[in-house]
Design a protein around this motif. Structure first.
Motif, PDB file in Angstrom:
ATOM      1  N   ASP A   1     112.547  23.524 132.227  1.00 48.25           N
ATOM      2  CA  ASP A   1     111.233  24.118 132.001  1.00 48.25           C
ATOM      3  C   ASP A   1     110.930  25.110 133.119  1.00 48.25           C
TER       4      ASP A   1
ATOM      5  N   THR B   1     102.668  27.404 125.685  1.00 46.28           N
ATOM      6  CA  THR B   1     103.981  26.797 125.915  1.00 46.28           C
ATOM      7  C   THR B   1     104.878  27.172 124.748  1.00 46.28           C
TER       8      THR B   1
ATOM      9  N   GLU C   1     109.032  27.160 123.210  1.00 46.07           N
ATOM     10  CA  GLU C   1     110.408  26.662 123.347  1.00 46.07           C
ATOM     11  C   GLU C   1     111.327  27.804 122.945  1.00 46.07           C
TER      12      GLU C   1
ATOM     13  N   THR D   1     111.912  25.244 127.908  1.00 40.82           N
ATOM     14  CA  THR D   1     110.465  25.177 127.722  1.00 40.82           C
ATOM     15  C   THR D   1     109.830  26.171 128.683  1.00 40.82           C
TER      16      THR D   1
ATOM     17  N   ASP E   1     106.416  27.822 130.093  1.00 43.07           N
ATOM     18  CA  ASP E   1     104.962  27.848 130.189  1.00 43.07           C
ATOM     19  C   ASP E   1     104.559  29.251 130.587  1.00 43.07           C
TER      20      ASP E   1
END
Ligand code: ATP
Length: 382
Positions: free
Chosen positions: A50, A80, A82, A87, A89
């Motif tokens: 992430d 957020t 994918e 991932t 943000d």
């Protein structure tokens, strides 16, 4: 230690973060930057699944162009997404100002420099532009601090503005095996955690407790005088984390919750403050059940966290309780007892309980024996 922060190394490492290419393409002319912990870990060579990306300008268009699964939080201009297993943000670059110590900040759209300036530590306050030649934007000397293996705040009022940063300092120092820069350490000891809501403190504590090096982080917090931990707390934390690594205790509880309970003797949150978990665990650990049925009776009303704590206090029999006895069930049901002529009422329950006890203790085996034992007990002959 010299970290690779030149253009070729940054380019190389950025390509390993699959998904960033799509962000770059979708960004078009909007400026986007890899920021925060992702930059720190990229320099350290630590893999991440992430990352945070700061956006100078609107993020809605970018999110739409990216398509796929995304969650847009409009109030905070964050989303957020994918992409390619990563991932991401996304957040509009912003400044934060603190009206009073410990209060939530007032937030305004800003340029990247202000966004980096609002961050907790220098090692988390770097950015890499995703467009053009990759280069390290490092206004506060984060690279030098990474190389010196130290956590440093960006300005003297940092822990006053947001005291939860003290918990974050402990978390990163323990995780990265870093020290605190001298002035940062002097100031962290003065942190007034009580100016922040206990929910926010608990949320950061829980993140700290969930990390592999939580015992070290908790000891740091105690050494800075921010929390009092009783003399057995560190040992309890270590033994809870060991337990969670081996059957039958793996996966029984979230690591953060278990470590939090081991350290502080309570669950996080307001309800947690009302209930001490160490006392029931201690009482349970003092029980030495002679038979499996006695073990089940003793353990039945305890939460899994209390069982974990009791196990760390020496109740070894809980291994078998968890692996075997807890799941023992009768083959027969109450309906069968009624069919067999037991009158409706407490006799049914008494019969079933007696049969389960006998089954647990190996005194009976099989459906017929269960029925016979339950009937006898229901009739007062058990
Ligand atoms: P992790 O490696 O645990 O995911 P992270 O560095 O990505 O850590 P987050 O808590 O996800 O940390 O926060 C992302 C970034 O936001 C941090 O790197 C930091 O720059 C900034 N940040 C988060 N919390 C604070 C805070 N309380 N004060 C200032 N900056 C913060």
């Amino acid at each position: 230690m010299t970290l690779p922060a030149g253009e070729p190394e940054l380019s190389e490492r950025l390509t390993q973060l699959h998904g960033l290419g799509q962000i770059r393409e979708a960004a078009e002319s909007t400026k986007v930057y890899l920021v925060g912990g992702a930059v720190r870990d990229l320099l350290l060579g630590t893999r991440r699944v992430d990352v945070d990306v700061a956006v100078e300008g609107e993020i809605e268009g970018l999110v739409l162009r990216l398509g796929g699964t995304s969650v847009l939080h409009e109030r905070f201009s964050t989303a957020t997404v994918e992409v390619d297993g990563l991932t991401v943000d996304l957040a509009a670059a912003r400044s934060e100002t603190y009206a009073t110590p410990g209060a939530l900040p007032e937030v305004a759209r800003a340029e990247l420099s202000a966004d980096l300036g609002r961050r907790d530590f220098t090692v988390n306050a770097m950015a890499i532009p995703l467009q053009g030649e990759p280069r390290l934007i490092d206004p506060s000397g984060g690279l030098a601090d990474l190389e010196a293996r130290q956590i440093r705040i960006l300005h003297a009022a940092s822990f006053v503005d947001d005291p939860t940063r003290a918990l974050r300092a402990a978390r990163y120092a323990a995780r990265l095996d870093f020290g605190l820069e001298a002035e940062t350490e002097r100031l962290v000891r003065q942190t007034a955690l009580e100016t922040v809501s206990s929910d926010r403190v608990d949320a950061e504590l829980l993140r700290l407790c969930a990390e592999p090096e939580s015992a070290v982080a908790l000891e740091l917090l105690a050494s800075w005088g921010l929390f009092e931990l009783d003399s057995d707390a560190a040992a309890r934390v270590r033994s809870v984390t060991d337990l969670l690594e081996r059957p039958p205790w793996t996966q029984v509880a979230e690591r953060g919750l278990a470590v939090h309970a081991a350290a502080f003797g309570r669950a996080p949150g307001a309800a947690g403050r009302l209930r001490n978990l160490l006392e029931p665990a201690r009482a349970l650990s003092a029980v030495a059940p002679e038979k499996p049925s006695a073990a089940v009776t003793a353990a039945a009303d305890h939460t899994i966290i209390e069982l974990l704590l009791a196990r760390t206090m020496g109740a070894e029999w809980l291994d078998r309780y968890l692996a075997e006895w807890r799941d023992v069930r009768l083959e027969i049901t109450g309906a069968e007892l009624l069919e067999a002529g037991v009158p409706e009422g407490p006799a049914v329950g008494l019969g079933l309980e007696a049969a389960l006890r006998m089954k647990l203790d190996g005194e009976i085996e099989g459906r017929d024996a269960e029925l016979a034992a339950a009937m006898a007990a229901a009739a007062g002959r058990g």
